[in-house]
Scaffold this motif. Sequence first.
Motif, PDB file in Angstrom:
ATOM      1  N   ARG A 111     -28.697 -23.189  15.894  1.00 32.07           N
ATOM      2  CA  ARG A 111     -29.207 -22.315  14.856  1.00 32.07           C
ATOM      3  C   ARG A 111     -28.515 -20.955  14.990  1.00 32.07           C
ATOM      4  O   ARG A 111     -27.880 -20.679  15.989  1.00 32.07           O
ATOM      5  N   ASP A 161     -28.244 -23.183   8.354  1.00 27.88           N
ATOM      6  CA  ASP A 161     -29.257 -24.228   8.244  1.00 27.88           C
ATOM      7  C   ASP A 161     -28.930 -25.441   9.101  1.00 27.88           C
ATOM      8  O   ASP A 161     -29.806 -26.081   9.675  1.00 27.88           O
ATOM      9  N   THR A 208     -28.120 -17.174   7.189  1.00 25.50           N
ATOM     10  CA  THR A 208     -28.747 -18.136   8.092  1.00 25.50           C
ATOM     11  C   THR A 208     -27.999 -19.470   8.079  1.00 25.50           C
ATOM     12  O   THR A 208     -27.662 -19.996   7.017  1.00 25.50           O
TER      13      THR A 208
END
Length: 256
Positions: free
Chosen positions: A45, A54, A52
């Motif tokens: 992550r 995923d 971000t």
Amino acid sequence: TQHSLAPAEPSVREFEATVTAVDGDTVSLEETYFYPEGGGQPADRGTLAGATVDHVAADDSGIVHHLAETADVVPGDHVVGVVDDDFRTYCARAHTASHVLFGAGRRLCEDLGYGGFDIGTETVRVDLTTPTDVDDDVLVGLERLTNRAVWESRTVTWEELPAAKARSREGVAFNDATEPGPFATGGAVRIVTVDGWDVAACGGTHVRSTAEIGPVAVVERSNPGAGLTRVEFAVGPRAIATFESRHREVRTASRT
């Protein structure tokens, strides 16, 4: 890039790299320290260019980073990748712990082999093949020996060997059930060694010393298929919580 640099340098948490391709919310880099899902270990992550991450996967083109939104980058851009420290640390501890537990199993079971492996969010599972009955005494022994290897602070190292040489080397464990690719007849095989305890072919991320694993608690045993024994265990803070729960239940039962 065709390969992640994470297994070779698992301590890297932040890096700069050049974007080589963009397709909607997916980005490819010239090199990456994100670990792609595979071999029973989940994908890293983190963030890439502030977005971000995923998911991270490996396909025929190499390592692909799936972002939570359309990537605001173009090929040629220099971007910063940040790997989530807590999750990577957990995965490295869990993966090394599975090797240590397997090494403990070799001391307690006959003809031990891998039947599968998976790092979950709460527990880690290792599927074992062995004619030995993995009864309560064996489970207790697995937990005791695994934790003994942890507190002995055994060094963990890795190296790449030609596949044929790795296959001919005595005592190397191969987890063909979840990592058939790296262990094929051609190319190189990455060998992870827990000093004096276990040697196994593995492409995952690991800690440098067993002391970094922390406590290990065997949680459950089951039989997912013919000839398989599934052992689930917790690592670090989750293991401490398991020990606390056990202690509380035993004291409650004693009072009752």
